[in-house]
Design a protein around this motif. Structure first.
Motif, short mmCIF file in Angstrom:
data_model
loop_
_atom_site.label_atom_id
_atom_site.label_comp_id
_atom_site.label_asym_id
_atom_site.label_seq_id
_atom_site.Cartn_x
_atom_site.Cartn_y
_atom_site.Cartn_z
N SER A 1 55.35 -42.73 93.91
CA SER A 1 56.97 -42.17 93.52
C SER A 1 56.60 -40.78 94.20
O SER A 1 55.60 -40.22 94.14
CB SER A 1 57.65 -42.64 92.35
OG SER A 1 58.94 -41.78 92.07
N ASP B 1 64.09 -43.63 92.14
CA ASP B 1 62.80 -44.65 91.40
C ASP B 1 64.09 -45.74 90.00
O ASP B 1 63.78 -47.35 89.81
CB ASP B 1 62.40 -43.81 89.67
CG ASP B 1 61.64 -42.87 90.31
OD1 ASP B 1 60.23 -43.16 91.62
OD2 ASP B 1 60.86 -42.37 89.71
N ASP C 1 59.33 -39.72 91.01
CA ASP C 1 58.42 -39.72 89.59
C ASP C 1 59.20 -39.52 88.27
O ASP C 1 58.91 -38.58 87.91
CB ASP C 1 57.41 -38.67 89.81
CG ASP C 1 56.39 -39.09 89.30
OD1 ASP C 1 56.17 -40.20 89.30
OD2 ASP C 1 55.61 -38.02 89.25
N GLY D 1 59.13 -45.58 94.83
CA GLY D 1 60.53 -44.42 94.61
C GLY D 1 60.32 -43.66 95.21
O GLY D 1 59.52 -42.50 95.59
#
Length: 349
Positions: free
Chosen positions: A302, A261, A289, A286
């Motif tokens: 994500s 991320d 998370d 990403g």
């Protein structure tokens, strides 16, 4: 003439013997009742009585005296690479929630991803007689951890593995997570998917890049090497620098799969710099998370890692090893899922 000052004798703190006498039990029984690890050896009524007496007297166990007697400190060292990374607080919470009921505490140290600082911090932990280590800083080639493992130091790695795989670890199923992210992007219609790869001296960087290439091939898409930009560190700045290199190279792509991320956040910085709309011009995914990704504009899609469970499982694994040193070392892969948000959409025709 002033009156002589009266000095009151210091109040003696209550001792284990005081607790035992008031509860009507032997000091050894009181000790077992007050220790979470041995409490099951005492009947519940006696435990309740001893705990009640201890609380009424204000008794507090002396961990230093206990460690001198038992040769056990009931502490664990937790080695973190970057305490400012939002990835780690839920992992630490999971670790503490398992250690606490077992009567253990964690000493947390931050290494700043500096090998020299890491070695000094681990030595400091060992000087405090920690019984084991939970380490989140592992690199594929990690002589320090290999040496500690050879010396018999109990360790569990989290989120990373070493190249030889000899040290127990709790890691997310990175390959499956990347495959799910690629499937999501391909399902939206993306065929030119760039990858911001993490440091190649870490298992996460290597496994996620390898999984990205394999996932593309599984969907019949060439893994074009010009679409991969490797980042020397897991940071927002390095993610931004990698995306700038891709854009400046003239490579064409409609989506970016970031190795984590923080690298994805670097993409947002570049989008603002260059007037690129996300997801209209470029979609982004990403990995990890982290908390608050839903507050971004747009909210970041994500791969979700169960951070709390990673920490809790690592703590359970370490405690198992401490209680049974002959126990066979094992490693665990935790399943992942994809949190789909507003940073991904079909590409423009």
């Amino acid at each position: 003439m002033s009156s002589p000052r009266t000095t009151l004798p210091p109040v003696r703190p209550p001792t284990l013997r005081d607790v035992a006498r008031e509860a009507g039990v032997h000091p050894a029984t009181a000790s077992r009742a007050l220790n979470p690890e041995t409490r099951s050896l005492v009947n519940a009524e006696t435990v309740s009585r001893v705990v009640r007496v201890a609380e009424s007297l204000g008794y507090r166990p002396n961990p230093i005296a206990r460690s001198l007697k038992t040769q056990r400190s009931a502490t664990v060292g937790l080695v973190i690479p970057d305490l400012t990374n939002p990835l780690f607080p839920p992992i630490v919470r999971g670790i503490e929630d398992v250690l606490g009921p077992a009567g253990y505490n964690a000493w947390v140290v931050n290494t700043d991803n500096d090998p020299a600082r890491e070695e000094s911090q681990i030595e400091a932990l060992r000087s405090r007689q920690v019984e084991g280590l939970i380490v989140a800083t592992a690199r594929l080639e990690h002589p320090l951890l290999d040496r500690l493992h050879t010396q018999g130091v109990r360790m569990v790695l989290i989120n990373r593995r070493t190249g030889n795989g000899a040290i127990p670890s709790v890691t997310p199923d990175d390959a499956a997570g990347i495959a799910e992210a690629v499937e999501h992007l391909v399902g939206l219609g993306h065929r030119r998917i760039a990858h911001l790869a993490g440091p190649q001296n870490t298992s996460t960087g290597v496994v996620r890049e390898r999984a990205y290439r394999q996932a593309l091939r599984d969907h019949g898409i060439d893994d074009d090497p010009v679409l991969v930009a490797e980042c020397p560190a897991w940071s927002e700045d390095e993610g931004a620098a990698a995306l700038r290199r891709l854009l400046d190279s003239g490579a064409t792509f409609s989506a970016v799969l970031a190795g984590n991320d923080l690298l994805a956040l670097g993409c947002y910085d570049v989008f603002r710099e260059r007037g690129i709309a996300c997801p209209d011009d470029v979609s982004v995914v990403g990995f990890n998370d982290m908390p608050y990704l839903d507050k971004l504009q747009p909210p970041l899609t994500s791969v979700h890692i169960p951070h709390y469970e990673v920490g809790a499982e690592a703590a359970r694994m370490l405690l198992d090893g401490l209680r049974d040193p002959a126990r066979h070392a094992r490693s665990v892969l935790l399943p992942l899922s994809l949190s789909v948000r507003g940073s991904t959409a079909p590409p423009h025709p």
